[in-house]
Design an enzyme around this catalytic site. Structure first.
Site, PDB file in Angstrom:
ATOM      1  N   SER A  66      -7.259   4.759   5.434  1.00  0.00           N
ATOM      2  CA  SER A  66      -6.883   5.326   4.690  1.00  0.00           C
ATOM      3  C   SER A  66      -7.936   6.891   4.583  1.00  0.00           C
ATOM      4  CB  SER A  66      -8.324   4.195   3.710  1.00  0.00           C
ATOM      5  OG  SER A  66      -7.706   3.892   2.375  1.00  0.00           O
ATOM      6  N   TYR A 194       3.887   7.112   2.909  1.00  0.00           N
ATOM      7  CA  TYR A 194       2.287   6.197   3.193  1.00  0.00           C
ATOM      8  C   TYR A 194       2.087   6.057   4.414  1.00  0.00           C
ATOM      9  CZ  TYR A 194      -1.810   4.440   1.136  1.00  0.00           C
ATOM     10  OH  TYR A 194      -2.401   2.987   1.501  1.00  0.00           O
TER      11      TYR A 194
HETATM   12  O1  DON Z   1      -1.934   0.835   1.471  1.00  0.00           O
HETATM   13  C1  DON Z   1      -3.264  -0.271   2.886  1.00  0.00           C
HETATM   14  O2  DON Z   1      -3.659  -1.197   2.018  1.00  0.00           O
HETATM   15  C2  DON Z   1      -3.445   0.623   4.198  1.00  0.00           C
HETATM   16  N1  DON Z   1      -2.770   1.177   4.418  1.00  0.00           N
HETATM   17  C3  DON Z   1      -5.007   1.388   4.057  1.00  0.00           C
HETATM   18  C4  DON Z   1      -5.981   0.625   3.397  1.00  0.00           C
HETATM   19  C5  DON Z   1      -7.828   1.815   3.553  1.00  0.00           C
HETATM   20  O3  DON Z   1      -7.693   1.667   4.228  1.00  0.00           O
HETATM   21  C6  DON Z   1      -8.104   1.329   2.463  1.00  0.00           C
HETATM   22  N2  DON Z   1      -8.345   2.252   1.798  1.00  0.00           N
HETATM   23  N3  DON Z   1      -8.166   2.230   1.253  1.00  0.00           N
END
Ligand code: DON
Length: 310
Positions: A66, A194
């Site tokens: 994130s 993403y």
């Molecule tokens: O989308 C996800 O769940 C992960 N690629 C990133 C999540 C993360 O680090 C926390 N998100 N705000």
């Protein structure tokens, strides 16, 4: 700053914080992340003259997760301007977990509340322009390579594939956004962008340099080049305060007082305006998804060096 003394203090604070790694667990909902050794803790600090101080596992690569939401937001703002971006994603904290779907339906208009939660970051990924997914990803990669001085920065393919295979909830968020008109264009392509930007691999040293560019209002202190406008840096730092540590952002603002963004691989990027960028890597997470030892270390560092901005 006496660099030798500062490095000794950093090592001591890192060793103290490392003792609490046992209170957390590595993320396992992305199976590849579950392979990390939970006892690691690395920290780096980048100063305005480019000096880097480090302790622990500061050269160990990990994925941004994130933390990448800040950099996709920078690209989206630079390409589209504030009006376009904030017509599609809000500016308010949620108080909900980062992958929550609930407010997407209950709040009108159905746009995500902010770009730091998954729904908001997927909406932001949809705004990044380019002729295909690779060209859109390159906008983020090129900027990160410039900011870190590392032309080799890449996506960790194993982590990317691992997330892509297990991302049912993010898919649900994206298709809901398509239904409510926030996402236009190819949903699977935007999800792919993403997942890939979340899987960009960095070290704590590199994250410290990224944090320093934000601390210097968008200027790369190594080259003197402007990477993005000061206004964009101001928006990012404000989101880091209000939403950067998920639904623990209020507590973090009071206890630590430094703009910061965390990721579920255990990274935290912190930025002390005009003074330093800080990169932390500690993969054992608390129940909200923040690095247990990383938060502990930032709190003691902030108190000892009087880094809080409030
Ligand atoms: O989308 C996800 O769940 C992960 N690629 C990133 C999540 C993360 O680090 C926390 N998100 N705000």
């Amino acid at each position: 700053m006496n660099l030798e003394l500062a490095t000794q203090q950093l090592k001591r604070l890192r060793d103290d914080a490392q003792t609490c790694t046992g209170n957390g667990k590595v993320a396992s909902y992305i199976p590849e992340l579950a392979k990390e050794d939970p006892c690691q803790l690395g920290v780096s600090i980048c100063l305005p003259d480019g000096t880097i101080l480090s302790a622990g596992e500061a050269d160990k690569p990990f994925t941004l997760q994130s933390i990448s939401k800040i950099f996709s937001l920078i690209v989206a703002l630079c390409q589209n301007g504030q009006q376009y971006v904030f017509e599609r994603v809000g500016k308010e904290p949620t108080g909900d977990p980062f992958n929550s779907i609930i407010k997407l339906e209950t709040i009108k208009p159905h746009k995500p509340l902010n770009p730091m939660i998954n729904a908001g970051a997927i909406a932001v990924a949809g705004m990044i322009r380019g002729k295909n997914v690779q060209a859109r990803l390159d906008c983020i990669l090129d900027m990160l390579r410039k900011m870190t001085g590392n032309p080799e920065i890449q996506v960790n393919h194993a982590v990317y594939c691992s997330e892509k295979k297990t991302a049912d909830r993010n898919r649900a968020l994206a298709w809901f956004l398509k239904d409510s008109g926030v996402l236009t264009g190819d949903v699977e392509e935007t999800l792919d962008l993403y997942f890939q930007h979340c899987s960009i691999e960095v070290t704590a040293k590199e994250v410290a340099r990224l944090g320093m560019v934000l601390a210097a209002d968008g200027i790369d202190v190594y080259t003197g080049d402007r990477v993005f406008p000061a206004e964009v840096a101001r928006i990012c730092k404000t989101f880091m305060v209000t939403c950067g540590m998920y639904n623990a952002s209020g507590e973090f603002a009071i206890d630590v007082g430094i703009p910061a963004k965390s990721g579920v691989a255990g990274g935290i990027m912190a930025t002390v305006p005009q003074r330093m960028g800080i990169g932390v890597f500690g993969p054992a997470l608390d129940e909200k998804g923040n690095s247990v030892s990383g938060v502990n270390l930032l709190e003691s560092l902030s108190k000892e060096w009087n880094l809080g901005i409030f």
